[in-house]
Design a protein around this motif. Structure first.
Motif, PDB file in Angstrom:
ATOM      1  N   LYS A 104      77.087  74.089 116.281  1.00  9.07           N
ATOM      2  CA  LYS A 104      77.018  72.947 117.187  1.00  9.07           C
ATOM      3  C   LYS A 104      78.384  72.280 117.323  1.00  9.07           C
ATOM      4  O   LYS A 104      78.795  71.894 118.423  1.00  9.07           O
ATOM      5  CB  LYS A 104      76.001  71.924 116.636  1.00  9.07           C
TER       6      LYS A 104
ATOM      7  N   ASP B  52      80.744  74.271 119.476  1.00 10.28           N
ATOM      8  CA  ASP B  52      80.513  74.045 120.914  1.00 10.28           C
ATOM      9  C   ASP B  52      81.294  72.833 121.432  1.00 10.28           C
ATOM     10  O   ASP B  52      81.653  72.798 122.603  1.00 10.28           O
ATOM     11  CB  ASP B  52      79.015  73.837 121.175  1.00 10.28           C
TER      12      ASP B  52
ATOM     13  N   LYS C  25      84.581  73.548 123.061  1.00 10.00           N
ATOM     14  CA  LYS C  25      84.597  74.149 124.397  1.00 10.00           C
ATOM     15  C   LYS C  25      84.547  73.100 125.495  1.00 10.00           C
ATOM     16  O   LYS C  25      84.751  73.396 126.653  1.00 10.00           O
ATOM     17  CB  LYS C  25      83.411  75.119 124.547  1.00 10.00           C
TER      18      LYS C  25
END
Ligand code: ZN
Length: 149
Positions: free
Chosen positions: A142, A145, A148
């Motif tokens: 998580k 992410d 990104k």
């Protein structure tokens, strides 16, 4: 829940050559980096840093991490009721490698594991605990992410 960096945590980990934070002005992704990039300054809490934000252009020089309570980390999530956080990609990878290695060696003799290493002892007990590893790995993904975005 506050995710601000505590000074005590800084002395535990040696990953603060670069720290990803929320820009104090615009709240987007910003960086605090050591100005002198050699091996000594890398882990020196008192060597000068620069904070810069590519979004709004905010920048600041100084020994910023020493006053790190002022900044909010970018790489963080709530994990099993605890704060899971990392200063940067390198730090996150370290956590991931640790948890994955622990998952792999689950069936091995404890004496051959990492349980007595110095790296191991730096980590909070809830990360080391065998009960939570799959969960923690999901939390780490998580956080990955967030890079990104
Ligand atoms: Zn900004």
């Amino acid at each position: 829940m506050s995710f601000r960096i505590k000074r005590k945590q800084l002395s535990i980990y040696n990953f603060y050559n670069k720290v990803i934070i929320h820009c104090p002005k615009c709240q987007k992704m910003a960086f605090i980096e050591k100005i002198k990039k050699n091996e000594e300054s890398k882990n020196d809490l008192f060597s000068e840093e620069v904070l810069f934000c590519n979004n709004c252009g905010y920048n600041k020089k100084g020994t910023l991490l020493y006053n790190s309570e002022l900044f909010e980390l970018w790489l963080k999530t709530e994990c099993n009721g605890k704060e899971l956080w990392a200063f940067n990609e390198e730090h996150l990878k370290y956590l991931k490698d640790y948890v994955q290695a622990k998952l792999r060696e689950r069936k091995k003799d404890k004496k051959t594991g990492w349980s007595n290493s110095s790296i191991d002892s730096r980590l909070p007990n809830w990360i080391k605990s065998s009960k939570n590893r799959e969960k923690i790995l999901k939390c780490i993904q998580k956080i990955e992410d967030l890079l990104k975005k």
